[in-house]
Design a protein around this motif. Sequence first.
Motif, PDB file in Angstrom:
ATOM      1  N   VAL A 101       0.841  -1.206   0.000  1.00 37.79           N
ATOM      2  CA  VAL A 101       0.000   0.000   0.000  1.00 37.79           C
ATOM      3  C   VAL A 101       0.872   1.250   0.000  1.00 37.79           C
ATOM      4  CG1 VAL A 101      -1.714   1.310   1.299  1.00 37.79           C
ATOM      5  CG2 VAL A 101      -1.909  -1.179   1.144  1.00 37.79           C
ATOM      6  N   LEU A 102       1.929   1.249   0.824  1.00 36.99           N
ATOM      7  CA  LEU A 102       2.835   2.405   0.881  1.00 36.99           C
ATOM      8  C   LEU A 102       3.485   2.644  -0.474  1.00 36.99           C
ATOM      9  CD1 LEU A 102       4.395   4.604   2.399  1.00 36.99           C
ATOM     10  CD2 LEU A 102       6.043   2.825   3.087  1.00 36.99           C
ATOM     11  N   ILE A 103       3.970   1.587  -1.102  1.00 33.70           N
ATOM     12  CA  ILE A 103       4.584   1.725  -2.425  1.00 33.70           C
ATOM     13  C   ILE A 103       3.563   2.280  -3.419  1.00 33.70           C
ATOM     14  CG2 ILE A 103       5.553   0.433  -4.374  1.00 33.70           C
ATOM     15  CD1 ILE A 103       6.813  -1.464  -2.309  1.00 33.70           C
ATOM     16  N   GLY A 104       2.332   1.803  -3.340  1.00 33.13           N
ATOM     17  CA  GLY A 104       1.294   2.330  -4.216  1.00 33.13           C
ATOM     18  C   GLY A 104       1.049   3.803  -4.006  1.00 33.13           C
ATOM     19  N   VAL A 105       1.058   4.241  -2.771  1.00 27.90           N
ATOM     20  CA  VAL A 105       0.848   5.664  -2.469  1.00 27.90           C
ATOM     21  C   VAL A 105       2.009   6.495  -3.002  1.00 27.90           C
ATOM     22  CG1 VAL A 105       0.685   7.358  -0.608  1.00 27.90           C
ATOM     23  CG2 VAL A 105      -0.609   5.216  -0.459  1.00 27.90           C
ATOM     24  N   VAL A 106       3.234   6.041  -2.776  1.00 25.33           N
ATOM     25  CA  VAL A 106       4.415   6.802  -3.206  1.00 25.33           C
ATOM     26  C   VAL A 106       4.449   6.934  -4.720  1.00 25.33           C
ATOM     27  CG1 VAL A 106       6.934   6.760  -3.330  1.00 25.33           C
ATOM     28  CG2 VAL A 106       5.794   6.245  -1.170  1.00 25.33           C
ATOM     29  N   ILE A 107       4.264   5.838  -5.425  1.00 23.91           N
ATOM     30  CA  ILE A 107       4.364   5.875  -6.886  1.00 23.91           C
ATOM     31  C   ILE A 107       3.190   6.626  -7.501  1.00 23.91           C
ATOM     32  CG2 ILE A 107       4.354   4.439  -8.958  1.00 23.91           C
ATOM     33  CD1 ILE A 107       6.022   2.424  -7.487  1.00 23.91           C
ATOM     34  N   THR A 108       2.004   6.474  -6.942  1.00 21.35           N
ATOM     35  CA  THR A 108       0.859   7.225  -7.455  1.00 21.35           C
ATOM     36  C   THR A 108       1.035   8.725  -7.231  1.00 21.35           C
ATOM     37  OG1 THR A 108      -0.597   5.346  -7.009  1.00 21.35           O
ATOM     38  CG2 THR A 108      -1.642   7.481  -7.342  1.00 21.35           C
TER      39      THR A 108
END
Length: 448
Positions: free
Chosen positions: A258-265
């Motif tokens: 989820v964190l990676i998704g937030v950062v990349i988005t």
Amino acid sequence: MSAPHGGPVSVPAAGTPALRDILRSRGYLRLLALSVLLGVPIALACFLFVSLQHAFQHGIWHSLPEALGHDRAPWWWPLPALLLAGLLMAPIVTRVPGGGGHHPVHGLGGTPLGPRELPGVVAAALTTLPLGVVLGPEAPLMALGSGLALLAVRKSRRAADPKSAMVIATTGSTAAISTILGGPLVAAVMVVEAAGLAGPQLVVLLLPCLLASGVGALVFTGFGQWTGLTIGALELPSVPPDTNPDAGDFLWGVPLAVLIGVVITTAHRIGFLSEAWTARRTAVRTVAAAGAVGLLLMAYALITGRSPEEAALSGQATLGALAADPHDWSVAALLVLVVCKALAWGICLGALRGGPIFPAVLLGAALGVACAGLPGLGAAPALALGIATASAVVTRLPVTSAVLAVLLLGADAGNQMPLIAVCSVVGFVTAQLLERGPEPQTAPAPGR
């Protein structure tokens, strides 16, 4: 639909002929034969393209600094390199047909570029990507493949039968992308997942793409071994020691995805801002955006004391180095890498030209490895979930992303497959829930 050299090829729909009738049709058999023939010249063109890009990149970031008395690129190196990239890109974007390709913030897809726009795409990629632009070669390669494939079809045929032309363009772009994604499997899965077709329609599209990508990958690999030239494909020569994922890996892995998704988005949203900002006074602001990227790369080198090359470029080399020796980076250095490269990638997505996938994969891997010290989370699972999640976020293709992660990890992927599958889905869902801009397109979808 008709084949490029005559003979009907019907795209199945309700009430249309059965799949076997389509596969037996003269026009479709000619389309399959053309797909095999297209794979060879497209693979050779892609080989020349990536070889030149890698040679230019090595010269700029290794040979030239060494000739000037440096053991590596100094901390200030990215600023003049990126300003030069902006100066070279500005006239291409504003004056050359096709503007050097589509904005990478919109993904890899969109309307295939024709032969007229192809020189601008190649010029933009070869003159700017080696200078440190934080984008990959995958989008220019796909444009090269589709443009060369459309050259095989006369303009009158393309106008009379746009669906056949779209299939041929997709075949060419699939053959091209397979050359740097480890072979035809990832490219074929990408077509399956991105096309959004079902039943016979999917088979009609998939077969020529699989044929062309298989032949192209074979020629590409053989030609590389024969010449000995380095092509810089996405690969991991070495990975952390394999471990069986346990409950701790999943307990940490899902929130980390989820964190990676937030950062990349979040970084991806910067691309839309960059695109809007450079839409006016494009030439001047393109140079300014490139200069801002250079400053971010300089900041990484100054803060960490490491080479600015690690934050520049597509991230292929840095990903391999990170996987081979994750303990060579401190947690602080990895977090600085994520911040600086994410901001630079976001700017490049809207202002420059290239592919969006490779830098995002490095961001996910770096963030995963940075968290590998958490109790119960190993380096191998952290790397695997980072690659799979980041790829799913940027492509919106979770199955393709899982296959890509498995192939990158090689023999060590078996134990990580459950975690890879789960985190690919988590990353995809996170991106869908957070994304506010237009949904990225990954590949042309004939018939849509």
